[in-house]
Design an enzyme around this catalytic site. Structure first.
Site, PDB file in Angstrom:
ATOM      1  N   ASN A  43       0.874  -1.161   0.000  1.00 35.07           N
ATOM      2  CA  ASN A  43       0.000   0.000   0.000  1.00 35.07           C
ATOM      3  C   ASN A  43       0.915   1.215   0.000  1.00 35.07           C
ATOM      4  OD1 ASN A  43      -1.795   2.054   0.492  1.00 35.07           O
ATOM      5  ND2 ASN A  43      -2.283   1.441   2.592  1.00 35.07           N
ATOM      6  N   LYS A  51       0.356   4.300  -0.411  1.00 34.09           N
ATOM      7  CA  LYS A  51      -0.207   5.561   0.093  1.00 34.09           C
ATOM      8  C   LYS A  51       0.170   6.698  -0.865  1.00 34.09           C
ATOM      9  CE  LYS A  51      -0.287   3.545   4.598  1.00 34.09           C
ATOM     10  NZ  LYS A  51      -0.238   3.680   6.044  1.00 34.09           N
ATOM     11  N   HIS A  61      -9.602   1.618   4.452  1.00 37.32           N
ATOM     12  CA  HIS A  61      -8.349   1.786   5.200  1.00 37.32           C
ATOM     13  C   HIS A  61      -8.610   2.738   6.365  1.00 37.32           C
ATOM     14  CE1 HIS A  61      -4.302   2.988   6.248  1.00 37.32           C
ATOM     15  NE2 HIS A  61      -3.909   1.862   5.691  1.00 37.32           N
ATOM     16  N   GLU A  66      -7.059   5.155   7.447  1.00 45.69           N
ATOM     17  CA  GLU A  66      -6.849   6.579   7.125  1.00 45.69           C
ATOM     18  C   GLU A  66      -8.073   7.156   6.413  1.00 45.69           C
ATOM     19  OE1 GLU A  66      -3.060   5.963   5.207  1.00 45.69           O
ATOM     20  OE2 GLU A  66      -2.235   5.408   7.165  1.00 45.69           O
ATOM     21  N   GLU A  70      -5.837  -4.419  10.456  1.00 42.75           N
ATOM     22  CA  GLU A  70      -4.797  -3.411  10.654  1.00 42.75           C
ATOM     23  C   GLU A  70      -5.102  -2.606  11.914  1.00 42.75           C
ATOM     24  OE1 GLU A  70      -2.614  -2.460   6.714  1.00 42.75           O
ATOM     25  OE2 GLU A  70      -4.281  -1.081   6.921  1.00 42.75           O
ATOM     26  N   GLY A  88       2.238   2.522  10.587  1.00 39.66           N
ATOM     27  CA  GLY A  88       3.238   3.578  10.420  1.00 39.66           C
ATOM     28  C   GLY A  88       3.916   4.006  11.705  1.00 39.66           C
ATOM     29  N   SER A 130       3.073  -1.910  10.381  1.00 42.19           N
ATOM     30  CA  SER A 130       4.512  -2.004  10.643  1.00 42.19           C
ATOM     31  C   SER A 130       5.092  -3.393  10.383  1.00 42.19           C
ATOM     32  CB  SER A 130       4.840  -1.523  12.068  1.00 42.19           C
ATOM     33  OG  SER A 130       4.464  -0.163  12.214  1.00 42.19           O
TER      34      SER A 130
HETATM   35  P1  PGA Z   1       2.629   0.415   7.595  1.00 44.20           P
HETATM   36  O1  PGA Z   1       1.191   0.673   6.894  1.00 44.20           O
HETATM   37  O2  PGA Z   1       3.159  -0.891   7.059  1.00 44.20           O
HETATM   38  O3  PGA Z   1       3.469   1.590   7.153  1.00 44.20           O
HETATM   39  O4  PGA Z   1       2.405   0.377   9.060  1.00 44.20           O
HETATM   40  C1  PGA Z   1       0.286  -0.372   6.678  1.00 44.20           C
HETATM   41  C2  PGA Z   1      -0.976   0.159   6.061  1.00 44.20           C
HETATM   42  O5  PGA Z   1      -1.423   1.252   6.419  1.00 44.20           O
HETATM   43  O6  PGA Z   1      -1.582  -0.507   5.201  1.00 44.20           O
END
Ligand code: PGA
Length: 252
Positions: free
Chosen positions: A10, A12, A96, A98, A168, A174, A213
């Site tokens: 992903n 982003k 997601h 976000e 998630e 992140g 992460s």
């Molecule tokens: P990350 O993000 O691996 O940077 O923690 C995962 C995601 O948001 O899909």
């Protein structure tokens, strides 16, 4: 049941034509020697053509990070599932955290997006997960259940036959704080049981990814858990060697 692992990147809102070119080439070339693991990259809309051009004919699939719930219409700035199909997408991420947090997407809207994606022949990746506050408040299962049930209520459990669920935990995205493999497994089991209460066969075939992460140094441990069928990878998907190492961990 032994399910094939899926590792999905992903990206982003990162990258650019030049940077992506090197990353797509490296992932495509690296994956050529890993036929036992499924791999995909979900890129920003403007780069779908580039992903299609670079990845066509390889064993890396591509997709988008969001989709509109309607087939077409006056929705300035939005992108339909059929448009994603035009660019050869196989996957699209819906819900997601976000999107839920910054754009107010409800579980009902996410379920509508999921259905629009599936109707167009895409495989939706439905994201679910709790915040730190919710985990500490002991409502992780209630939150995940609400996010999952919204889809089952709207589309029926059959919708999960050709779909992916990504657990998630928001506190792990992140942040460098990964859920332990035991914490992730616990929620994955919960998701699979909840689906099984509707249809056991769909539940046992369901691909449930962990995201938050995931790095090369923790992927193998996570992927070794019986209900973790791969990962949704944010930051580490932007570094070819790191992403490929995670894919390699999916070969076990
Ligand atoms: P990350 O993000 O691996 O940077 O923690 C995962 C995601 O948001 O899909």
């Amino acid at each position: 049941m032994m399910r094939r692992k899926l590792v999905a990147g992903n990206w982003k809102m990162h990258g650019g034509l030049t940077q992506n070119a090197g990353l797509l080439d490296a992932v495509r070339d690296g994956m050529a020697s890993m036929p036992d693991v499924d791999c995909a990259v979900c890129v920003p809309f403007p780069y779908l053509a580039q992903a299609q051009q670079k990845l066509s004919g390889s064993n890396v699939k591509w997709g988008a990070q969001d989709v509109h719930q309607s087939d077409k219409g006056a929705f300035t700035g939005e992108v339909s599932a059929a448009m994603l199909r035009d660019f050869g997408c196989s996957y699209v991420i819906v819900g997601h955290s976000e999107r839920r947090a910054y754009y107010g997407e409800s579980s009902h809207l996410v379920a509508e997006k999921f259905m629009a994606a599936q109707k167009a022949g895409l495989t939706p990746i439905l994201c679910v997960g709790e915040t730190l506050e919710q985990r500490e408040g002991g409502v992780t299962e209630a939150i995940v259940a609400e996010q999952l049930d919204a889809l089952i209520q709207l589309a029926g459990v059959q919708a999960l036959r050709n779909a992916v669920v990504a657990y998630e935990p928001v506190w792990a995205i992140g942040t460098g704080k990964t859920a332990t493999s035991a914490q992730a497994q616990e929620v994955h089991t919960f998701i699979r049981r909840r689906v099984a209460s509707h249809d056991g066969q769909i539940a046992s075939g369901l691909c449930i990814l962990y995201g938050g992460s995931v790095k090369a140094n923790n992927a193998a441990e996570l992927f070794a858990m019986p209900d973790i069928d791969g990962g949704l990878i944010g930051g580490a998907a932007l570094v070819a060697d790191e992403f490929l190492a995670i894919c390699r961990a999916g070969q076990i």
